[in-house]
Motif scaffolding. Structure first.
Motif, PDB file in Angstrom:
ATOM      1  N   ASP A 195      15.571  15.471 -38.624  1.00 50.44           N
ATOM      2  CA  ASP A 195      14.570  14.978 -37.677  1.00 50.44           C
ATOM      3  C   ASP A 195      13.420  15.976 -37.669  1.00 50.44           C
ATOM      4  O   ASP A 195      13.645  17.191 -37.747  1.00 50.44           O
ATOM      5  CB  ASP A 195      15.159  14.850 -36.273  1.00 50.44           C
ATOM      6  CG  ASP A 195      16.253  13.794 -36.194  1.00 50.44           C
ATOM      7  OD1 ASP A 195      16.392  13.008 -37.142  1.00 50.44           O
ATOM      8  OD2 ASP A 195      16.973  13.777 -35.186  1.00 50.44           O
TER       9      ASP A 195
ATOM     10  N   GLN B 246       8.955  16.577 -36.448  1.00 56.35           N
ATOM     11  CA  GLN B 246       7.760  16.121 -35.743  1.00 56.35           C
ATOM     12  C   GLN B 246       6.724  15.690 -36.768  1.00 56.35           C
ATOM     13  O   GLN B 246       6.468  16.389 -37.741  1.00 56.35           O
ATOM     14  CB  GLN B 246       7.179  17.238 -34.869  1.00 56.35           C
ATOM     15  CG  GLN B 246       7.914  17.448 -33.567  1.00 56.35           C
ATOM     16  CD  GLN B 246       7.894  16.228 -32.681  1.00 56.35           C
ATOM     17  OE1 GLN B 246       8.922  15.641 -32.433  1.00 56.35           O
ATOM     18  NE2 GLN B 246       6.757  15.828 -32.203  1.00 56.35           N
TER      19      GLN B 246
ATOM     20  N   SER C 171       1.510  12.410 -31.931  1.00 55.46           N
ATOM     21  CA  SER C 171       2.735  12.906 -32.557  1.00 55.46           C
ATOM     22  C   SER C 171       3.956  12.119 -32.109  1.00 55.46           C
ATOM     23  O   SER C 171       3.974  11.534 -31.029  1.00 55.46           O
ATOM     24  CB  SER C 171       2.922  14.394 -32.254  1.00 55.46           C
ATOM     25  OG  SER C 171       3.030  14.606 -30.875  1.00 55.46           O
ATOM     26  N   ASP C 172       4.940  12.114 -33.001  1.00 55.97           N
ATOM     27  CA  ASP C 172       6.215  11.502 -32.670  1.00 55.97           C
ATOM     28  C   ASP C 172       7.311  12.166 -33.490  1.00 55.97           C
ATOM     29  O   ASP C 172       7.041  12.951 -34.392  1.00 55.97           O
ATOM     30  CB  ASP C 172       6.198   9.987 -32.867  1.00 55.97           C
ATOM     31  CG  ASP C 172       5.775   9.553 -34.248  1.00 55.97           C
ATOM     32  OD1 ASP C 172       5.545   8.354 -34.428  1.00 55.97           O
ATOM     33  OD2 ASP C 172       5.683  10.381 -35.164  1.00 55.97           O
ATOM     34  N   THR C 173       8.542  11.846 -33.158  1.00 47.96           N
ATOM     35  CA  THR C 173       9.683  12.355 -33.894  1.00 47.96           C
ATOM     36  C   THR C 173      10.078  11.320 -34.931  1.00 47.96           C
ATOM     37  O   THR C 173      10.147  10.131 -34.642  1.00 47.96           O
ATOM     38  CB  THR C 173      10.863  12.629 -32.939  1.00 47.96           C
ATOM     39  OG1 THR C 173      10.424  13.535 -31.933  1.00 47.96           O
ATOM     40  CG2 THR C 173      12.044  13.228 -33.672  1.00 47.96           C
TER      41      THR C 173
ATOM     42  N   ARG D  88      12.703  10.590 -38.581  1.00 53.66           N
ATOM     43  CA  ARG D  88      13.942  10.977 -39.262  1.00 53.66           C
ATOM     44  C   ARG D  88      13.833  10.605 -40.742  1.00 53.66           C
ATOM     45  O   ARG D  88      13.417   9.502 -41.080  1.00 53.66           O
ATOM     46  CB  ARG D  88      15.139  10.262 -38.643  1.00 53.66           C
ATOM     47  CG  ARG D  88      16.448  10.509 -39.427  1.00 53.66           C
ATOM     48  CD  ARG D  88      17.651  10.019 -38.699  1.00 53.66           C
ATOM     49  NE  ARG D  88      17.866  10.906 -37.556  1.00 53.66           N
ATOM     50  CZ  ARG D  88      18.655  10.613 -36.534  1.00 53.66           C
ATOM     51  NH1 ARG D  88      19.288   9.467 -36.494  1.00 53.66           N
ATOM     52  NH2 ARG D  88      18.810  11.471 -35.541  1.00 53.66           N
TER      53      ARG D  88
END
Length: 144
Positions: free
Chosen positions: A83, A85, A132-134, A136
């Motif tokens: 994971d 950013q 921004s986001d996370t 995977r």
């Protein structure tokens, strides 16, 4: 994207890979992306969220479900994931508008108050909007 389209795409990818070939799946994890203003003279300011559209969220869910089914059918073996950013930076209102227009189907429409706040903040030189986001990244290995 329909479930059939996702499954068809995975079948095509599987058929294109040699046994042991790698499929790298990368997708966002959250339901939204944060929108922050960054500037040298001010602390970071959270302005709001960019919410993913229902259809985009549905496509992500279908892709995850389809990959799980491909594992069950022994077409792919799930490997490691990480994971991280992910961030996009906009220094002008025009850059942000271009991004929003290009990705209009992936996000819910932004509230007028949010648009006004971003526009006002980006008028200040040296200021940037950071979205921004996370995400995977997962490695899948093709079986024969």
């Amino acid at each position: 994207m329909s479930r059939e389209s996702v499954v068809d795409a995975l079948n095509i990818i599987h058929g294109s890979l040699r046994p042991g070939g790698i499929l790298l799946d990368v997708h966002p994890l959250g339901a939204s992306s944060s929108l922050e203003i960054h500037s040298k003279s001010e602390p970071r300011t959270l302005l709001g969220q960019a919410e993913y559209s229902h259809s985009f969220s549905e496509t992500l869910a279908l892709a995850e479900q389809s990959l799980a089914e491909q594992e069950i059918e022994a077409k792919f073996i799930k490997g490691q994931h990480i994971d991280f950013q992910s961030a996009r930076q906009f220094t002008t209102v025009e850059q942000w508008k271009l991004f929003r227009n290009k990705n209009i189907e992936d996000y819910m429409p932004a509230a007028n108050s949010l648009i006004e706040a971003v526009n006002q903040a980006l008028e200040t030189p040296g200021t940037a909007l950071v979205m921004s986001d996370t995400a995977r990244a997962t490695c899948y290995r093709a079986k024969s």
